[in-house]
Design a protein around this motif. Structure first.
Motif, mmCIF file in Angstrom:
data_model
loop_
_atom_site.group_PDB
_atom_site.id
_atom_site.type_symbol
_atom_site.label_atom_id
_atom_site.label_comp_id
_atom_site.label_asym_id
_atom_site.label_seq_id
_atom_site.Cartn_x
_atom_site.Cartn_y
_atom_site.Cartn_z
ATOM 1 N N GLU A 55 0.826 -1.206 0.000
ATOM 2 C CA GLU A 55 0.000 0.000 0.000
ATOM 3 C C GLU A 55 0.863 1.259 0.000
ATOM 4 O O GLU A 55 0.563 2.232 -0.709
ATOM 5 N N ASN A 56 1.938 1.257 0.779
ATOM 6 C CA ASN A 56 2.822 2.416 0.802
ATOM 7 C C ASN A 56 3.521 2.601 -0.536
ATOM 8 O O ASN A 56 3.749 3.735 -0.985
ATOM 9 N N ALA A 57 3.864 1.492 -1.187
ATOM 10 C CA ALA A 57 4.482 1.576 -2.505
ATOM 11 C C ALA A 57 3.517 2.195 -3.512
ATOM 12 O O ALA A 57 3.899 3.061 -4.307
ATOM 13 N N ALA A 58 2.250 1.770 -3.478
ATOM 14 C CA ALA A 58 1.254 2.316 -4.397
ATOM 15 C C ALA A 58 1.051 3.810 -4.157
ATOM 16 O O ALA A 58 0.966 4.604 -5.109
ATOM 17 N N ASN A 59 0.983 4.210 -2.900
ATOM 18 C CA ASN A 59 0.833 5.637 -2.586
ATOM 19 C C ASN A 59 2.054 6.441 -3.039
ATOM 20 O O ASN A 59 1.912 7.570 -3.534
ATOM 21 N N ARG A 60 3.239 5.872 -2.873
ATOM 22 C CA ARG A 60 4.462 6.560 -3.324
ATOM 23 C C ARG A 60 4.452 6.738 -4.840
ATOM 24 O O ARG A 60 4.758 7.827 -5.360
ATOM 25 N N ILE A 61 4.099 5.678 -5.566
ATOM 26 C CA ILE A 61 4.072 5.731 -7.029
ATOM 27 C C ILE A 61 3.061 6.780 -7.501
ATOM 28 O O ILE A 61 3.337 7.569 -8.421
ATOM 29 N N LEU A 62 1.891 6.811 -6.861
ATOM 30 C CA LEU A 62 0.876 7.794 -7.240
ATOM 31 C C LEU A 62 1.319 9.215 -6.916
ATOM 32 O O LEU A 62 1.057 10.147 -7.676
ATOM 33 N N LYS A 63 1.994 9.381 -5.789
ATOM 34 C CA LYS A 63 2.519 10.719 -5.436
ATOM 35 C C LYS A 63 3.534 11.169 -6.480
ATOM 36 O O LYS A 63 3.547 12.328 -6.914
ATOM 37 N N GLU A 64 4.395 10.245 -6.925
ATOM 38 C CA GLU A 64 5.400 10.576 -7.931
ATOM 39 C C GLU A 64 4.767 10.962 -9.261
ATOM 40 O O GLU A 64 5.314 11.777 -10.002
ATOM 41 N N ARG A 65 3.602 10.392 -9.587
ATOM 42 C CA ARG A 65 2.969 10.639 -10.882
ATOM 43 C C ARG A 65 1.918 11.735 -10.882
ATOM 44 O O ARG A 65 1.628 12.316 -11.934
ATOM 45 N N THR A 66 1.315 12.029 -9.732
ATOM 46 C CA THR A 66 0.248 13.033 -9.676
ATOM 47 C C THR A 66 0.582 14.230 -8.795
ATOM 48 O O THR A 66 -0.088 15.253 -8.856
ATOM 49 N N ASN A 67 1.588 14.079 -7.952
ATOM 50 C CA ASN A 67 1.960 15.098 -6.969
ATOM 51 C C ASN A 67 0.854 15.312 -5.939
ATOM 52 O O ASN A 67 0.731 16.384 -5.346
ATOM 53 N N LEU A 68 0.024 14.248 -5.716
ATOM 54 C CA LEU A 68 -1.053 14.315 -4.735
ATOM 55 C C LEU A 68 -0.830 13.294 -3.630
ATOM 56 O O LEU A 68 -0.213 12.254 -3.844
ATOM 57 N N GLU A 69 -1.366 13.590 -2.472
ATOM 58 C CA GLU A 69 -1.347 12.661 -1.349
ATOM 59 C C GLU A 69 -2.768 12.447 -0.842
ATOM 60 O O GLU A 69 -3.675 13.232 -1.131
ATOM 61 N N ASN A 70 -2.968 11.375 -0.085
ATOM 62 C CA ASN A 70 -4.261 11.091 0.556
ATOM 63 C C ASN A 70 -5.407 11.027 -0.454
ATOM 64 O O ASN A 70 -6.465 11.636 -0.262
ATOM 65 N N ILE A 71 -5.199 10.307 -1.551
ATOM 66 C CA ILE A 71 -6.250 10.136 -2.540
ATOM 67 C C ILE A 71 -6.854 8.742 -2.410
ATOM 68 O O ILE A 71 -6.261 7.850 -1.803
ATOM 69 N N TYR A 72 -8.046 8.562 -2.981
ATOM 70 C CA TYR A 72 -8.699 7.256 -2.886
ATOM 71 C C TYR A 72 -7.924 6.248 -3.732
ATOM 72 O O TYR A 72 -7.671 6.459 -4.907
ATOM 73 N N LEU A 73 -7.579 5.126 -3.109
ATOM 74 C CA LEU A 73 -6.756 4.109 -3.758
ATOM 75 C C LEU A 73 -7.252 2.739 -3.334
ATOM 76 O O LEU A 73 -7.478 2.497 -2.153
ATOM 77 N N GLU A 74 -7.420 1.837 -4.307
ATOM 78 C CA GLU A 74 -7.916 0.499 -3.973
ATOM 79 C C GLU A 74 -7.255 -0.566 -4.837
ATOM 80 O O GLU A 74 -7.127 -0.410 -6.056
#
Length: 238
Positions: A55-74
């Protein structure tokens, strides 16, 4: 030539992310175009560090690609075909290019068979600052109806992500991650119609949504014609 740093990551295990956004009554997906070949597209993805959870890896990858944090992820599915990547027609295109950037061992590691964990994310497009990856020419929001052929099995991954989104839309009403803070009932209906790619009868749809008991009705939206102005809604706080 530089080292990729494969020792930091779990071998043969990766994450691909389907990033959904909603804009101008269209459901869109953020995809990347590779620098190599002509018109080679893929979903954003990455690898899992040995020191982090999936889960932390997915959040990191999304942060790197969108520059967003705390987004809905499943997480929605694992893709583990025995021929995945290693037998892909795109591997032969990728391998020479990656070998120019990294050593041969790293290039073989990157283009080896990977079991992929699929995640989908829901974001507000206006808040996203898309980031180009090292091997990308550009990153674009594409209408889900216009998605081109993507490398490996990424079109299949997208299909399963859309199916998961459709199955969960009522139960979790996760559409709030795609809408503004306040919205009209018509805007909710337009979102549903974009996700399901079919029309809904307004009266039946409104009853269905209100029966879920998750919306709070606010004042009417100012349009200059008070009698015809629609009510605004927002999601009730948990």
């Amino acid at each position: 030539m530089k080292e990729f740093g494969t020792e930091k990551y779990i071998a043969n295990l990766s994450i691909d992310c389907v990033i959904f956004g909603y804009e101008n009554k269209e459901l869109k997906v953020l995809i990347a175009k590779k620098k190599i070949g002509e018109g080679i597209w893929n979903l954003p993805g990455g690898y899992i560090m040995k020191t982090e959870s999936i889960e932390n890896a997915a959040n990191r990858i999304l942060k790197e690609r969108t520059n967003l944090e705390n987004i809905y992820l499943e997480q929605f599915r694992v893709f583990g075909n025995e021929n995945r990547i290693i037998k892909s027609k795109y591997r032969e295109l990728l391998l020479p290019y990656i070998t120019q950037k990294y050593n041969e061992a790293d290039a073989e590691w990157i283009t080896d068979r990977f079991i992929c964990i699929g995640f989908y994310a829901l974001v507000e497009i206006s808040k996203v600052n898309p980031q180009v990856g090292e091997l990308d020419e550009c990153v674009e929001w594409i209408n889900i109806k216009d998605i081109p052929e993507m490398m490996h099995d990424h079109n299949e991954i997208l299909s399963y992500a859309l199916e998961a989104l459709q199955q969960n839309l009522d139960r979790k009403l996760i559409g709030f991650n795609l809408l503004a803070e306040t919205f009209t009932m018509k805007e909710v209906q337009e979102l549903y119609e974009a996700v399901y790619d079919r029309p809904f009868a307004m009266n039946n749809f409104q009853k269905k949504i209100l029966d879920l008991d998750v919306l709070e009705r606010l004042e009417k939206k100012f349009t200059g014609a008070q009698n015809k102005a629609p009510y605004l809604y927002r999601f009730k706080k948990a």
